[in-house]
Design a protein around this motif. Structure first.
Motif, short mmCIF file in Angstrom:
data_model
loop_
_atom_site.label_atom_id
_atom_site.label_comp_id
_atom_site.label_asym_id
_atom_site.label_seq_id
_atom_site.Cartn_x
_atom_site.Cartn_y
_atom_site.Cartn_z
N GLU A 6 0.82 -1.21 0.00
CA GLU A 6 0.00 0.00 0.00
C GLU A 6 0.86 1.27 0.00
O GLU A 6 0.45 2.29 -0.54
CB GLU A 6 -0.96 0.00 1.18
CG GLU A 6 -2.09 -1.01 0.99
CD GLU A 6 -3.01 -1.15 2.19
OE1 GLU A 6 -2.64 -0.71 3.30
OE2 GLU A 6 -4.11 -1.73 2.00
N ASP A 11 1.45 2.29 -5.66
CA ASP A 11 0.28 3.15 -5.86
C ASP A 11 -0.40 2.95 -7.21
O ASP A 11 -1.48 3.46 -7.44
CB ASP A 11 0.63 4.62 -5.64
CG ASP A 11 1.73 5.12 -6.56
OD1 ASP A 11 2.22 4.35 -7.41
OD2 ASP A 11 2.08 6.30 -6.43
N PHE A 12 0.19 2.16 -8.07
CA PHE A 12 -0.41 1.84 -9.37
C PHE A 12 -1.45 0.72 -9.26
O PHE A 12 -2.17 0.45 -10.21
CB PHE A 12 0.67 1.46 -10.38
CG PHE A 12 1.56 0.33 -9.92
CD1 PHE A 12 1.25 -0.98 -10.25
CD2 PHE A 12 2.69 0.58 -9.16
CE1 PHE A 12 2.06 -2.03 -9.82
CE2 PHE A 12 3.50 -0.45 -8.72
CZ PHE A 12 3.18 -1.77 -9.06
N LEU A 13 -1.52 0.07 -8.11
CA LEU A 13 -2.49 -1.00 -7.90
C LEU A 13 -3.78 -0.45 -7.31
O LEU A 13 -3.74 0.37 -6.39
CB LEU A 13 -1.94 -2.07 -6.95
CG LEU A 13 -0.74 -2.88 -7.42
CD1 LEU A 13 -0.26 -3.80 -6.30
CD2 LEU A 13 -1.06 -3.67 -8.68
N ALA A 14 -4.89 -0.92 -7.82
CA ALA A 14 -6.19 -0.58 -7.23
C ALA A 14 -6.38 -1.43 -5.97
O ALA A 14 -5.79 -2.51 -5.85
CB ALA A 14 -7.31 -0.89 -8.23
N PRO A 15 -7.19 -0.95 -5.03
CA PRO A 15 -7.45 -1.75 -3.82
C PRO A 15 -7.92 -3.17 -4.13
O PRO A 15 -7.55 -4.12 -3.42
CB PRO A 15 -8.51 -0.95 -3.08
CG PRO A 15 -8.26 0.47 -3.51
CD PRO A 15 -7.84 0.36 -4.96
N THR A 16 -8.69 -3.35 -5.19
CA THR A 16 -9.15 -4.70 -5.54
C THR A 16 -7.99 -5.57 -6.01
O THR A 16 -7.99 -6.78 -5.77
CB THR A 16 -10.25 -4.65 -6.62
OG1 THR A 16 -9.76 -3.91 -7.75
CG2 THR A 16 -11.52 -4.01 -6.09
N ASP A 17 -6.98 -4.96 -6.66
CA ASP A 17 -5.78 -5.70 -7.06
C ASP A 17 -5.04 -6.19 -5.81
O ASP A 17 -4.63 -7.35 -5.73
CB ASP A 17 -4.83 -4.84 -7.90
CG ASP A 17 -5.39 -4.47 -9.26
OD1 ASP A 17 -6.05 -5.32 -9.89
OD2 ASP A 17 -5.16 -3.32 -9.68
N ASP A 26 -6.20 -6.64 -2.82
CA ASP A 26 -7.00 -7.69 -2.17
C ASP A 26 -6.80 -9.03 -2.87
O ASP A 26 -6.64 -10.07 -2.21
CB ASP A 26 -8.48 -7.33 -2.16
CG ASP A 26 -8.81 -6.16 -1.25
OD1 ASP A 26 -7.98 -5.81 -0.38
OD2 ASP A 26 -9.90 -5.58 -1.42
N LYS A 76 -1.22 -9.98 -15.96
CA LYS A 76 -1.86 -8.68 -15.69
C LYS A 76 -0.97 -7.56 -16.23
O LYS A 76 0.25 -7.71 -16.31
CB LYS A 76 -2.12 -8.51 -14.20
CG LYS A 76 -3.14 -9.51 -13.68
CD LYS A 76 -3.47 -9.29 -12.24
CE LYS A 76 -4.52 -10.32 -11.82
NZ LYS A 76 -4.89 -10.19 -10.45
#
Length: 156
Positions: free
Chosen positions: A29, A33-39, A41, A140
């Motif tokens: 986290e 910062d390029f990852l979405a919260p769903t990624d 998770d 991905k």
């Protein structure tokens, strides 16, 4: 002469699983910062499934024994290195990495292209780019930079 590490390095046990996942999530986290919260998770679900099969080395605080970082590797191939952001810059990651290097003079690893701080951190430790993949291992759209170190900085 190098100063002694302020961290205790040890093998992980099954009891460390939740602490390792906490460190992983906090590190991701803070740096991905390029990852979405769903990624994040989704990756956590995958990591939770894989962790019991991995050999992990932990960096722990010698005062209270809390896990501050971990590394997993197969020989000189580093599969993952994560450090809690509360101790970034204090040598836990370097201590874990150099412990592997003491037994394997050539190290390889992958780093997300979109994580410039990690790329710079590895560059300062003697890693050079040897390749790039447009996607991660799961296909991905997260480009991966392949790194290699054949001698530590200052070895010449």
């Amino acid at each position: 002469m190098t100063a002694p590490t302020p961290w205790t390095l040890r093998d992980a046990s099954p009891d460390d699983l939740e602490d390792v996942l906490r460190v992983w999530r906090r590190a991701v986290e803070a740096t991905h910062d390029f990852l979405a919260p769903t990624d994040v998770d989704g990756f956590e679900v995958q990591l939770r499934r894989e962790l019991p099969r991995l050999v992990l080395r932990l960096a722990t605080d010698p005062g209270d024994g809390s896990v501050v970082g971990f590394l997993t590797a197969r020989g000189g191939e580093v599969d993952g290195l994560f450090v809690d952001p509360s101790v970034h810059g204090r040598g836990a990651g370097t201590a874990l990495l150099e412990e592997v290097a003491a037994h394997h003079p050539i190290l390889t690893l992958d780093v997300n292209e979109q994580n410039p701080a990690a790329r710079e951190w590895y560059r300062r430790r003697g890693f050079v780019e040897v390749g790039r993949s447009a996607t991660d291992a799961d296909g991905k759209p997260f480009p991966i930079i392949h790194l290699r170190r054949s001698e530590p900085p200052g070895a010449r």
